[in-house]
Write a protein that holds these residues in place. Structure first.
Motif, PDB file in Angstrom:
ATOM      1  N   VAL A   1       0.848  -1.191   0.000  1.00 17.84           N
ATOM      2  CA  VAL A   1       0.000   0.000   0.000  1.00 17.84           C
ATOM      3  C   VAL A   1       0.884   1.241   0.000  1.00 17.84           C
ATOM      4  O   VAL A   1       0.645   2.186  -0.756  1.00 17.84           O
ATOM      5  N   LEU A   2       1.913   1.225   0.816  1.00 19.36           N
ATOM      6  CA  LEU A   2       2.825   2.370   0.900  1.00 19.36           C
ATOM      7  C   LEU A   2       3.393   2.710  -0.481  1.00 19.36           C
ATOM      8  O   LEU A   2       3.347   3.871  -0.903  1.00 19.36           O
ATOM      9  N   LYS A   3       3.892   1.726  -1.202  1.00 18.80           N
ATOM     10  CA  LYS A   3       4.485   1.970  -2.510  1.00 18.80           C
ATOM     11  C   LYS A   3       3.427   2.418  -3.530  1.00 18.80           C
ATOM     12  O   LYS A   3       3.613   3.396  -4.243  1.00 18.80           O
ATOM     13  N   GLU A   4       2.310   1.682  -3.585  1.00 20.41           N
ATOM     14  CA  GLU A   4       1.251   2.018  -4.548  1.00 20.41           C
ATOM     15  C   GLU A   4       0.695   3.417  -4.306  1.00 20.41           C
ATOM     16  O   GLU A   4       0.469   4.180  -5.236  1.00 20.41           O
ATOM     17  N   TRP A   5       0.445   3.746  -3.050  1.00 20.84           N
ATOM     18  CA  TRP A   5      -0.135   5.053  -2.739  1.00 20.84           C
ATOM     19  C   TRP A   5       0.854   6.169  -3.036  1.00 20.84           C
ATOM     20  O   TRP A   5       0.450   7.222  -3.524  1.00 20.84           O
ATOM     21  N   LYS A   6       2.129   5.961  -2.745  1.00 19.82           N
ATOM     22  CA  LYS A   6       3.114   7.005  -3.033  1.00 19.82           C
ATOM     23  C   LYS A   6       3.086   7.328  -4.523  1.00 19.82           C
ATOM     24  O   LYS A   6       3.038   8.492  -4.912  1.00 19.82           O
ATOM     25  N   ASP A   7       3.059   6.299  -5.351  1.00 19.44           N
ATOM     26  CA  ASP A   7       3.015   6.499  -6.807  1.00 19.44           C
ATOM     27  C   ASP A   7       1.748   7.240  -7.218  1.00 19.44           C
ATOM     28  O   ASP A   7       1.795   8.175  -8.010  1.00 19.44           O
ATOM     29  N   SER A   8       0.602   6.832  -6.681  1.00 23.00           N
ATOM     30  CA  SER A   8      -0.642   7.489  -7.085  1.00 23.00           C
ATOM     31  C   SER A   8      -0.740   8.906  -6.516  1.00 23.00           C
ATOM     32  O   SER A   8      -1.277   9.798  -7.172  1.00 23.00           O
ATOM     33  N   PHE A   9      -0.212   9.150  -5.322  1.00 25.38           N
ATOM     34  CA  PHE A   9      -0.213  10.514  -4.770  1.00 25.38           C
ATOM     35  C   PHE A   9       0.597  11.457  -5.659  1.00 25.38           C
ATOM     36  O   PHE A   9       0.265  12.630  -5.800  1.00 25.38           O
ATOM     37  N   LEU A  10       1.665  10.936  -6.243  1.00 26.00           N
ATOM     38  CA  LEU A  10       2.497  11.763  -7.126  1.00 26.00           C
ATOM     39  C   LEU A  10       1.790  12.053  -8.451  1.00 26.00           C
ATOM     40  O   LEU A  10       1.964  13.123  -9.029  1.00 26.00           O
ATOM     41  N   LYS A  11       0.971  11.115  -8.936  1.00 31.81           N
ATOM     42  CA  LYS A  11       0.210  11.318 -10.182  1.00 31.81           C
ATOM     43  C   LYS A  11      -0.989  12.228  -9.944  1.00 31.81           C
ATOM     44  O   LYS A  11      -1.339  13.046 -10.789  1.00 31.81           O
TER      45      LYS A  11
END
Length: 162
Positions: free
Chosen positions: A50-60
């Protein structure tokens, strides 16, 4: 009450955000969802993913983080198509105006970007909040997560009148 400061998401916020999400779902949403539903919604064993996926989506996405006295107390993110993906407030900071301040920030941004409407999938817990801010229920639905049905509401708010 201390002042709420809202700023754009910074990558170093991610661990505090993920901890806030898990704590809030496990404490606040417990009033409206079963233990099994909470475990499916915020699976502890998937926290690193979740940490990795959310970081990527927060940046997009367009993402804002609320702080009080330096502590992350809430966050919100929206896609360019107007989909409000996440809005969470720290379990110990409920009803202090944090969600309202974050939503106002997103609505302002949406109007500047000429996004005609915001839409989201709201939990049972957050439905009343969204309704107070002019969101209308489009449909109630049940989604399956890890063999558990979770009730949510597709909701929409016009930003630019047609």
């Amino acid at each position: 009450m201390s002042e709420i400061h809202i700023a754009a998401f910074q990558q170093e916020d991610i661990v505090e955000i993920i901890d806030l999400f898990y704590g809030t779902v496990q404490e606040v949403n417990r009033a409206d969802y079963s233990e099994a539903a909470i475990a499916a919604w915020a699976p502890v064993e998937e926290k690193e993913n979740v940490l990795k996926e959310w970081k990527d989506s927060f940046l997009k996405n367009k993402t804002f983080v609320a702080r009080m006295q330096g502590q992350v107390v809430g966050f919100i993110d929206i896609r360019a198509d107007g989909y409000l993906d996440r809005l969470y407030v720290h379990k110990d900071k409920q009803r202090l105006g944090i969600a309202s301040a974050l939503l106002m920030q997103i609505e302002e941004w949406g109007r500047r970007e000429e996004i005609p409407f915001i839409w989201t999938f709201s939990s049972i817990t957050a439905k009343g909040f969204f309704e107070r801010y002019g969101f209308e229920v489009i449909e109630k639905e049940n989604v399956e997560r890890k063999d558990v049905l979770l009730t949510r509401f597709k909701m929409k708010k016009m930003l630019i009148e047609e």
